[in-house]
Design an enzyme around this catalytic site. Structure first.
Site, PDB file in Angstrom:
ATOM      1  CG  ASP A 243      31.306  43.875  36.982  1.00 47.45           C
ATOM      2  OD1 ASP A 243      30.841  42.747  36.707  1.00 47.45           O
ATOM      3  OD2 ASP A 243      31.656  44.190  38.136  1.00 47.45           O
TER       4      ASP A 243
ATOM      5  CE  LYS B  64      27.023  47.148  41.700  1.00 45.98           C
ATOM      6  NZ  LYS B  64      27.019  45.811  42.291  1.00 45.98           N
ATOM      7  CG  ASN B  65      30.772  46.059  42.957  1.00 44.13           C
ATOM      8  OD1 ASN B  65      29.604  46.025  43.319  1.00 44.13           O
ATOM      9  ND2 ASN B  65      31.185  45.564  41.796  1.00 44.13           N
TER      10      ASN B  65
ATOM     11  NE  ARG C 243      21.074  44.940  42.206  1.00 46.50           N
ATOM     12  CZ  ARG C 243      21.860  43.927  41.862  1.00 46.50           C
ATOM     13  NH1 ARG C 243      21.431  43.035  40.995  1.00 46.50           N
ATOM     14  NH2 ARG C 243      23.058  43.784  42.384  1.00 46.50           N
TER      15      ARG C 243
ATOM     16  NE  ARG D   8      27.471  36.038  41.303  1.00 44.13           N
ATOM     17  CZ  ARG D   8      27.270  37.354  41.379  1.00 44.13           C
ATOM     18  NH1 ARG D   8      26.112  37.865  41.027  1.00 44.13           N
ATOM     19  NH2 ARG D   8      28.242  38.155  41.805  1.00 44.13           N
TER      20      ARG D   8
ATOM     21  CD  GLN E 269      38.431  28.915  46.332  1.00 40.61           C
ATOM     22  OE1 GLN E 269      39.514  29.142  46.887  1.00 40.61           O
ATOM     23  NE2 GLN E 269      38.109  27.713  45.896  1.00 40.61           N
TER      24      GLN E 269
ATOM     25  CB  CYS F 114      23.669  40.009  38.316  1.00 41.86           C
ATOM     26  SG  CYS F 114      23.382  41.772  38.396  1.00 41.86           S
TER      27      CYS F 114
HETATM   28  N1  EPU Z   1      34.350  31.757  42.398  1.00 45.79           N
HETATM   29  C1  EPU Z   1      34.498  30.453  42.802  1.00 45.79           C
HETATM   30  N2  EPU Z   1      34.373  30.171  44.130  1.00 45.79           N
HETATM   31  C2  EPU Z   1      34.096  31.132  45.061  1.00 45.79           C
HETATM   32  C3  EPU Z   1      33.949  32.455  44.645  1.00 45.79           C
HETATM   33  C4  EPU Z   1      34.082  32.741  43.301  1.00 45.79           C
HETATM   34  O1  EPU Z   1      34.754  29.564  41.990  1.00 45.79           O
HETATM   35  O2  EPU Z   1      34.002  30.796  46.248  1.00 45.79           O
HETATM   36  C5  EPU Z   1      34.501  32.088  40.965  1.00 45.79           C
HETATM   37  C6  EPU Z   1      33.211  32.624  40.356  1.00 45.79           C
HETATM   38  O3  EPU Z   1      32.386  31.572  39.899  1.00 45.79           O
HETATM   39  C7  EPU Z   1      33.732  33.486  39.225  1.00 45.79           C
HETATM   40  C8  EPU Z   1      35.053  34.042  39.777  1.00 45.79           C
HETATM   41  O4  EPU Z   1      35.407  33.184  40.855  1.00 45.79           O
HETATM   42  O5  EPU Z   1      34.010  32.692  38.114  1.00 45.79           O
HETATM   43  C9  EPU Z   1      35.001  35.469  40.276  1.00 45.79           C
HETATM   44  O6  EPU Z   1      33.959  35.625  41.231  1.00 45.79           O
HETATM   45  P1  EPU Z   1      34.052  36.696  42.405  1.00 45.79           P
HETATM   46  O7  EPU Z   1      33.943  35.988  43.695  1.00 45.79           O
HETATM   47  O8  EPU Z   1      35.245  37.566  42.154  1.00 45.79           O
HETATM   48  O9  EPU Z   1      32.741  37.554  42.173  1.00 45.79           O
HETATM   49  P2  EPU Z   1      31.850  38.250  43.286  1.00 45.79           P
HETATM   50  O10 EPU Z   1      32.669  38.653  44.435  1.00 45.79           O
HETATM   51  O11 EPU Z   1      30.625  37.431  43.513  1.00 45.79           O
HETATM   52  C10 EPU Z   1      32.244  40.685  42.424  1.00 45.79           C
HETATM   53  C11 EPU Z   1      31.390  41.844  41.980  1.00 45.79           C
HETATM   54  C12 EPU Z   1      30.773  41.534  40.619  1.00 45.79           C
HETATM   55  C13 EPU Z   1      31.885  41.232  39.620  1.00 45.79           C
HETATM   56  C14 EPU Z   1      32.820  40.133  40.158  1.00 45.79           C
HETATM   57  C15 EPU Z   1      34.046  39.907  39.277  1.00 45.79           C
HETATM   58  C16 EPU Z   1      30.629  42.802  44.054  1.00 45.79           C
HETATM   59  C17 EPU Z   1      29.503  43.037  45.001  1.00 45.79           C
HETATM   60  N3  EPU Z   1      30.342  42.084  42.976  1.00 45.79           N
HETATM   61  O12 EPU Z   1      31.374  39.564  42.514  1.00 45.79           O
HETATM   62  O13 EPU Z   1      30.110  42.725  40.225  1.00 45.79           O
HETATM   63  O14 EPU Z   1      31.325  40.800  38.396  1.00 45.79           O
HETATM   64  O15 EPU Z   1      33.286  40.487  41.471  1.00 45.79           O
HETATM   65  O16 EPU Z   1      34.784  41.070  39.157  1.00 45.79           O
HETATM   66  O17 EPU Z   1      31.733  43.296  44.258  1.00 45.79           O
HETATM   67  C18 EPU Z   1      28.454  44.035  39.165  1.00 45.79           C
HETATM   68  O18 EPU Z   1      28.845  45.016  39.810  1.00 45.79           O
HETATM   69  O19 EPU Z   1      27.667  44.135  38.182  1.00 45.79           O
HETATM   70  C19 EPU Z   1      28.928  42.700  39.540  1.00 45.79           C
HETATM   71  C20 EPU Z   1      28.294  41.613  39.181  1.00 45.79           C
END
Ligand code: EPU
Length: 416
Positions: A305, A22-23, A396, A122, A126, A117
């Site tokens: 995850d 998915k991701n 999803r 969130r 960054q 989710c």
């Molecule tokens: N974070 C920050 N600032 C930012 C971005 C992130 O502090 O600007 C923090 C977040 O709060 C968190 C950590 O960094 O504590 C990691 O967040 P990340 O940005 O890696 O998460 P994401 O990109 O929003 C993706 C996956 C999630 C998965 C996370 C962590 C996708 C579409 N989503 O989310 O997947 O949990 O990486 O591996 O790739 C799922 O598939 O169920 C799912 C939620």
């Protein structure tokens, strides 16, 4: 509202083919906005999040067609718009990859806040830091995010403060449109981020990854390509945990075993027998499930995850288990649902402490995608009948979850 009905307590036997990730699929599909030629993407999972991405690309003017059961042709040559209706943005998190993609292609993008989710804060600081470092102006107000390059974007050196999948993807997308070199430090190296790197390389971007440092040189003329999405490690991990929880003998096929090293280590400590082959993992469990301790983190650490799913296994393991969630501040919302099924668990800050017991069936509610998958595992290994509502969350992210489980002996039906 659709529900899942599960009659638990049966061991699982058989093979499960793993679908595309998915991701990775959502990141690669959004990355096509940078390419003015046809891209053929194989091994696309047929799930709600992917349909949402496709509709958002079509709303921008892209031509998207399914050319076989799991293969899509996307042509973004005709992209004419940078406006995407809110309905295609607010349903999923990955929609914010349009910020990086459209900033790279047109120098402008404005979208509503992305959905996805809910597990606490969130932040996207960054992402914004990276867009500014490339020379773009960024604004966040009244529920909208706007990025705009008033002058040409330029290469940059960016050291992220936290390891973020989304910020790494967005920075990679912008850097791929810039001819000068970009250096990104402290990047996420999850298999889906590496898939995106391979896709961009296949389109003509020069990318070198060393440890957590990425060097990127984009191109003025990126070209189309044919690319295959990697297997979904989280889907595979969910089935491996289900097989350990229920007992039996299950082989997950069409996967990449190296992506699941952290999980396999935990499952063998907990009592599973694991055999690895080049593209499959066979898992058997007959005896006791043992307690253990797990801490989530950025890849290659244990994936957040799979945290709710391993929490279910801990809830039936013999002894006290500790589960530390280090990525998301509020990803234990499934615990009250698990308690309805008899789990003995308490939360202390970022740690859930389980005392293994027997689970019994109950009506429960999926609170998000992976929490929903965890409750399915709980229902499968519990005594009696479980009814899971909010099935839409699960759909999803999982291709034909109940059909795949039925094929390995689970008693599971959709209703409503
Ligand atoms: N974070 C920050 N600032 C930012 C971005 C992130 O502090 O600007 C923090 C977040 O709060 C968190 C950590 O960094 O504590 C990691 O967040 P990340 O940005 O890696 O998460 P994401 O990109 O929003 C993706 C996956 C999630 C998965 C996370 C962590 C996708 C579409 N989503 O989310 O997947 O949990 O990486 O591996 O790739 C799922 O598939 O169920 C799912 C939620």
């Amino acid at each position: 509202m659709q529900r899942l009905l599960i009659e638990g307590g049966r061991p699982l036997y058989g093979c499960v083919p793993i679908s595309g990730m998915k991701n990775s699929a959502v990141a690669v599909l959004y990355a096509t906005v940078l390419i003015k030629e046809e891209c053929i993407i194989e091994n696309i999972p047929k799930i709600m999040d992917v349909y949402t991405v496709i509709e958002s690309l079509k709303s921008l003017g892209a031509v998207v067609e399914w050319i076989s059961e799991d293969t899509i042709s996307v042509n973004c040559r005709t992209l004419r718009d940078t406006h995407v209706p809110e309905c295609w943005i607010c349903g999923i998190r990955a929609s914010y990859y349009l910020l990086g993609g459209l900033l790279g292609r047109f120098g402008y993008c404005e979208i509503a806040y992305p959905g996805g989710c809910d597990f606490g804060k969130r932040p996207i600081d960054q992402h914004m830091r990276a867009f500014s470092a490339f020379g773009a102006d960024c604004e966040q107000e009244k529920g909208y995010i706007k990025v705009e390059a008033k002058e040409a974007l330029h290469g940059a050196t960016i050291t992220f403060d936290v390891i973020s999948v989304g910020a790494t993807v967005n920075a990679l997308l912008v850097a791929s449109s810039i001819v000068q070199e970009t250096v990104l430090e402290q990047v996420a190296i999850e298999p889906h981020v590496q898939d995106l790197m391979k896709f961009l390389c296949a389109c003509g971007v020069k990318i070198k990854l060393e440890g957590r440092t990425l060097r990127i040189r984009g191109g003025e003329q990126l070209h189309g390509c044919r690319f295959r999405i990697s297997p979904d490690m989280i889907e595979a991990g969910t089935f491996l945990i289900a097989a350990t929880a229920c007992g039996g003998d299950v082989c997950c096929t069409a996967l990449e075993p190296s992506h699941l090293s952290a999980l396999c280590k935990v499952l063998s400590k907990m009592g599973a027998n694991i055999d690895l082959a080049s593209t499959q993992i066979r898992i058997r469990r007959e005896g006791t499930v043992y307690a253990t301790s797990v801490t989530t983190g950025a890849y290659p650490a244990f994936p957040t995850d799979l945290q709710p799913q391993i929490g279910v296994l801990m809830s039936i393991a013999h002894g006290e288990s500790r589960l530390y969630e280090k990525v998301w501040s509020d990803r234990f919302r499934y615990l009250p649902e698990l308690q309805k099924m008899g789990a003995v668990v308490k939360q202390e800050g970022d740690c859930a402490i389980f005392n293994g017991t027997r689970l019994y069936g109950a009506p429960v509610e999926a609170t998000d995608l992976r929490a929903g998958a965890a409750l399915v595992i709980a229902g499968l290994c519990a005594q009696g009948k479980t009814q899971i509502s909010n099935l839409a969350y699960i759909e999803r992210g999982y291709v034909a979850l109940s059909e795949k489980l039925k094929n390995i002996g689970a008693n599971i039906e959709k209703s409503g």
